[in-house]
Design an enzyme around this catalytic site. Structure first.
Site, PDB file in Angstrom:
ATOM      1  CG  HIS A   3       8.422  14.127  16.782  1.00 36.09           C
ATOM      2  ND1 HIS A   3       7.878  14.972  17.827  1.00 36.09           N
ATOM      3  CD2 HIS A   3       7.347  13.374  16.261  1.00 36.09           C
ATOM      4  CE1 HIS A   3       6.312  14.760  17.549  1.00 36.09           C
ATOM      5  NE2 HIS A   3       6.010  13.847  16.753  1.00 36.09           N
TER       6      HIS A   3
ATOM      7  CB  ALA B 180       3.127   1.174  -4.679  1.00 36.30           C
TER       8      ALA B 180
ATOM      9  CG  ASN C 268      -8.536   4.931  -4.047  1.00 40.28           C
ATOM     10  OD1 ASN C 268      -9.478   4.631  -3.096  1.00 40.28           O
ATOM     11  ND2 ASN C 268      -8.266   4.438  -5.094  1.00 40.28           N
TER      12      ASN C 268
END
Length: 202
Positions: A114, A159, A84
């Site tokens: 990092h 989600a 999407n």
């Protein structure tokens, strides 16, 4: 050991080394060209997808805009995949997505990180680890998949999750950090969402 070799071995390296740039801008420009296509230009999109990604299987759909460090040069798509809009590939290392997987809006796959030690970040150190997404995985909106993560076949990532560790096959997982909530099982043959019953078997 030079930065090119260090990068290839997943070790911290300095990202400001000009030897690492290579053809990055060529791939980024190709991705921008793809992003400027119209939804109706299906043939053009299919042709460009094969130039944008490292590999693309049949029947893949990638909505725009698409974002990537290397223009998806290091992203590999199986067949029947749906991606999407506004998905980001921080593809300084390889990203593999298995057949029939679905990627929701605003998902970020980041192979780069990092070091926590401040002096290393100040001196531009980074590391990269590959990401592996299994077959028929569904990743919900606004998920971040972190460096080195593998997600097993058929799994659903809810989600808003931040996936920092491997997630096995055939489970529902979500949270920050993402963790397994339950296995996919018989109840999922009866209900498709909360208490809503499936009728596709009738």
């Amino acid at each position: 050991m030079d930065n090119v070799k260090r990068k290839g071995q997943g070790l911290p390296y300095r990202y400001d080394d000009p030897a690492l740039l290579g053809d990055q801008h060529i791939y980024q420009c190709k991705m921008i060209e793809y992003n400027q296509t119209l939804p109706t230009e299906t043939e053009k999109r299919q042709k460009l997808l094969k130039e944008v990604f490292a590999e693309v299987g049949s029947n893949c759909t990638v909505e725009t805009p698409l974002n990537a460090n290397w223009g998806c040069k290091n992203a590999h798509l199986g067949e029947g995949i749906y991606i999407n809009s506004n998905v980001t590939f921080v593809d300084d290392e390889q990203i593999y997505i298995g057949d029939y997987s679905m990627i929701s809006p605003n998902v970020v796959f980041t192979t780069s990180g990092h070091p926590v030690l401040p002096i290393l970040r100040e001196n531009h150190y980074v590391y990269n680890l590959p990401i592996h997404i299994g077959r028929n995985v569904w990743i919900g909106s606004n998920v971040s998949v972190m460096p080195g993560v593998s997600i097993g076949d058929n799994t659903v990532i809810g989600a808003g999750s931040v996936v920092t560790n491997d997630i096995p096959a055939n489970v529902v997982a979500f949270g920050v950090p993402c963790r397994v909530i339950r296995e996919i099982g018989e109840r999922d043959r009866e209900y498709y969402y909360k208490d809503r019953k499936l009728d596709v078997w009738e």
